[in-house]
Design a protein around this motif. Structure first.
Motif, PDB file in Angstrom:
ATOM      1  N   SER A   1       0.498  -1.122  -0.048  1.00  0.00           N
ATOM      2  CA  SER A   1      -0.130  -0.385  -0.150  1.00  0.00           C
ATOM      3  C   SER A   1       0.975   1.479  -0.278  1.00  0.00           C
ATOM      4  N   VAL A   2       1.555   1.412   1.270  1.00  0.00           N
ATOM      5  CA  VAL A   2       3.138   2.083   0.705  1.00  0.00           C
ATOM      6  C   VAL A   2       3.710   2.717  -0.714  1.00  0.00           C
ATOM      7  N   LEU A   3       3.876   1.780  -1.442  1.00  0.00           N
ATOM      8  CA  LEU A   3       4.308   1.662  -2.817  1.00  0.00           C
ATOM      9  C   LEU A   3       4.038   2.465  -3.233  1.00  0.00           C
ATOM     10  N   LEU A   4       2.814   1.535  -3.206  1.00  0.00           N
ATOM     11  CA  LEU A   4       1.928   2.270  -4.250  1.00  0.00           C
ATOM     12  C   LEU A   4       1.449   3.909  -3.748  1.00  0.00           C
ATOM     13  N   CYS A   5       0.975   4.004  -2.741  1.00  0.00           N
ATOM     14  CA  CYS A   5       1.474   5.194  -2.846  1.00  0.00           C
ATOM     15  C   CYS A   5       2.722   6.577  -2.708  1.00  0.00           C
ATOM     16  N   THR A   6       3.010   5.892  -2.716  1.00  0.00           N
ATOM     17  CA  THR A   6       4.427   6.230  -3.161  1.00  0.00           C
ATOM     18  C   THR A   6       5.518   5.982  -5.056  1.00  0.00           C
ATOM     19  N   ILE A   7       4.043   5.746  -5.226  1.00  0.00           N
ATOM     20  CA  ILE A   7       3.985   5.767  -7.591  1.00  0.00           C
ATOM     21  C   ILE A   7       3.385   6.190  -7.607  1.00  0.00           C
ATOM     22  N   ILE A   8       2.381   7.061  -6.637  1.00  0.00           N
ATOM     23  CA  ILE A   8       1.410   7.968  -7.157  1.00  0.00           C
ATOM     24  C   ILE A   8       1.821   9.162  -6.817  1.00  0.00           C
ATOM     25  N   VAL A   9       2.492   9.430  -5.479  1.00  0.00           N
ATOM     26  CA  VAL A   9       3.186  10.742  -5.814  1.00  0.00           C
ATOM     27  C   VAL A   9       4.450  11.213  -6.675  1.00  0.00           C
ATOM     28  N   LEU A  10       4.993   9.572  -7.076  1.00  0.00           N
ATOM     29  CA  LEU A  10       5.978   9.719  -8.035  1.00  0.00           C
ATOM     30  C   LEU A  10       5.442  10.484  -9.683  1.00  0.00           C
TER      31      LEU A  10
END
Length: 112
Positions: free
Chosen positions: A97-106
Motif C-alpha cells: 500500500s505504501v509502495l503504491l502511494c509512493t508511485i502515485i506521488v512520483l
C-alpha cells in the motif's frame, strides 16, 4: 514552491487528524475533553484548505492532483503514525500500500 507548501500543509493536517481520531485510543483523557478534541478541527480544516489551495495552484487549477496527493500522504502518514504510536506491524500488505502511494506521488511529480 506551491507544491512544497501544499504537501507540507497536507502532512501537518494528516498528523493532526491522526492524533484527533486515534488519540482517544492512546490517550484516555480525550474522552473527558470532547470540546477540545472538536475544536482541534478548526486548525486541521485550515491545514487541509491551505493544502488544496497550494496544490491546485501548483497544477494550474487542476483539482484532481490535490486529491491524489492527499490520499497518498494520508496513507503514508497513517502508516508512520500507527507504527510510532501503536507499534503496529509493518506487514506485506502495508508495504504494498505504501509502495503504491509512493508511485502515485512520483507520478504526480514527474509526469508532465
Amino acid at each position: 514552491m506551491n507544491l512544497f507548501y501544499g504537501v507540507l500543509y497536507a502532512i501537518i493536517g494528516q498528523i493532526l487528524t491522526f492524533l484527533q481520531l486515534q488519540g482517544n485510543i492512546r490517550y484516555g483523557w480525550f474522552k473527558n475533553y470532547p470540546v477540545i478534541v472538536l475544536l482541534a478541527s478548526i486548525p486541521i480544516s485550515f491545514c487541509f484548505l491551505k493544502s488544496v489551495q497550494y496544490l491546485v495552484a501548483a497544477y494550474n487549477g487542476a483539482i484532481w492532483y490535490s486529491r491524489f496527493w492527499g490520499f497518498a500522504i494520508g496513507i503514508i502518514v497513517f502508516t508512520i503514525m500507527s507504527k510510532l504510536m501503536f507499534n503496529e506491524p509493518f506487514t506485506t500488505k502495508t508495504f504494498v500500500s505504501v509502495l503504491l502511494c509512493t508511485i502515485i506521488v512520483l507520478i504526480q511529480i514527474f509526469w508532465k
